[in-house]
Design an enzyme around this catalytic site. Structure first.
Site, PDB file in Angstrom:
ATOM      1  N   HIS A 232       0.881  -0.435 -10.442  1.00  0.00           N
ATOM      2  CA  HIS A 232      -0.036  -1.232  -9.626  1.00  0.00           C
ATOM      3  C   HIS A 232      -0.405  -2.539 -10.334  1.00  0.00           C
ATOM      4  O   HIS A 232      -1.582  -2.850 -10.540  1.00  0.00           O
ATOM      5  CB  HIS A 232      -1.302  -0.433  -9.284  1.00  0.00           C
ATOM      6  CG  HIS A 232      -1.980  -0.931  -8.035  1.00  0.00           C
ATOM      7  ND1 HIS A 232      -2.595  -0.103  -7.135  1.00  0.00           N
ATOM      8  CD2 HIS A 232      -2.142  -2.188  -7.535  1.00  0.00           C
ATOM      9  CE1 HIS A 232      -3.113  -0.811  -6.150  1.00  0.00           C
ATOM     10  NE2 HIS A 232      -2.853  -2.086  -6.374  1.00  0.00           N
TER      11      HIS A 232
ATOM     12  N   ARG B 287       0.861  -1.181   0.000  1.00  0.00           N
ATOM     13  CA  ARG B 287       0.000   0.000   0.000  1.00  0.00           C
ATOM     14  C   ARG B 287       0.900   1.235   0.000  1.00  0.00           C
ATOM     15  O   ARG B 287       1.888   1.295   0.737  1.00  0.00           O
ATOM     16  CB  ARG B 287      -0.929   0.012   1.224  1.00  0.00           C
ATOM     17  CG  ARG B 287      -2.005  -1.066   1.182  1.00  0.00           C
ATOM     18  CD  ARG B 287      -3.040  -0.741   0.112  1.00  0.00           C
ATOM     19  NE  ARG B 287      -4.059  -1.770  -0.024  1.00  0.00           N
ATOM     20  CZ  ARG B 287      -4.046  -2.717  -0.956  1.00  0.00           C
ATOM     21  NH1 ARG B 287      -3.034  -2.804  -1.796  1.00  0.00           N
ATOM     22  NH2 ARG B 287      -5.028  -3.592  -1.040  1.00  0.00           N
TER      23      ARG B 287
END
Length: 310
Positions: free
Chosen positions: A273, A225
């Site tokens: 990502h 994250r």
């Protein structure tokens, strides 16, 4: 009697999810009406992406569970309208994808491959890198993904230590917890892999002080994250040489803005990502199993603890 399952994910992926979910439910002998358009009061289950069309759950009075398609839940867990059980995605496709991405980048840094791939001057002789048995890797976060990554790296003969908020016991992994455990793990880590959830307790867990605990020149790999890292502290550590390189797949703001300093920094690798994407085929099997459990009155898999935030 058929149950109603609302798909509330990426509309572009609806055709493949329609096919895969139908197949997975058929394998369980479950008759279901799958659609992107069902009256909220008639919905039994929602297949949900946090960036999808359903953000207000108050009208879904009949819904037994909201079945998430993402491993991350920080964008939905605090939603005050969500009163139904929410499950996060834990499946073999996500785990294998994450393990492959992390292992690839660990080996890239371990072997020093960038100096050859991006060379501007002729390089012939360089000392050989250490063997994996002489390299210590720290994995922060020992949930399903972190444990799988740690065990994969251990299978390659790396010395692997791990840290989690709650003490874990994983065969072959030197597991730690607590503040003292974090310092011990970071002080030995030549490569750090971040796989913690995003919570108030993990925000900026790699700050200036903790980056200073690392051996000089350590590498940071973050597929977990974005907010786990204090960005300004990391940039300063990269500039000073305290951190040798950072490979980052997740960020506070996504897509990463064009003017973000990470793009141009010579010691930073940005990936968009992609470390662990949900695969519809394997995800559909997890969703179908939870619907089967819901209909049978059995406990659902991977229910989110809203107090803990994951």
């Amino acid at each position: 009697m058929s149950i109603n399952v609302l798909y509330a994910g990426n509309p572009k992926l609806w055709p493949v999810y329609d096919f895969e979910l139908s197949k997975a439910l058929d394998e369980h002998g479950i008759s279901a009406h799958l659609s992107r358009d069902i009256t909220p009061e008639d919905v039994d289950y929602i297949v949900h992406a946090p960036n999808g069309p359903v953000q207000d759950f108050r009208s879904f009075t009949r819904t037994k569970a909201v079945l998430g398609l993402w491993a991350g839940v920080e964008k939905v867990v605090g939603n005050p309208t969500l009163t139904q059980p929410y499950t996060r995605m834990v499946d073999d496709g996500l785990t294998e994808g994450m393990t492959e991405w992390v292992t690839g980048h660990v080996l890239r840094h371990h072997l020093g491959m960038d100096q050859y791939i991006h060379r501007t001057d002729p390089i012939w002789y360089q000392p050989a890198p250490p063997l994996a048995r002489d390299r210590t890797i720290a994995v922060l976060g020992l949930g399903a993904l972190g444990a799988a990554v740690a065990q994969s790296l251990r299978a390659l003969n790396f010395n692997v230590c791990g840290w989690s908020r709650n003490q874990k016991d994983i065969a072959g992994i030197d597991c730690h917890s607590g503040d003292d455990g974090l310092r011990d793990v970071l002080s030995r880590a030549e490569i750090v892999v971040l796989l913690l959830p995003r919570t108030s307790a993990t925000k900026n867990i790699l700050n200036a002080e903790r980056l200073g605990w690392l051996p000089t020149g350590a590498v940071i790999i973050n597929p977990g994250r974005g907010p786990l890292i204090d960005d300004q502290a990391l940039l300063a550590a990269l500039d000073s040489g305290q951190v040798g390189h950072a490979t980052l797949d997740v960020f506070r703001v996504e897509p990463l803005p064009d003017d973000d300093p990470y793009w141009a920094h010579p010691k930073v690798t940005v990936t968009p990502h992609i470390a662990a994407d949900t695969r519809p085929t394997s995800a559909a099997r997890v969703i179908a199993e939870n619907i089967r459990r819901g209909e049978a009155g059995e406990p659902l898999l991977h229910v989110v603890d809203r107090g803990a935030g994951y």
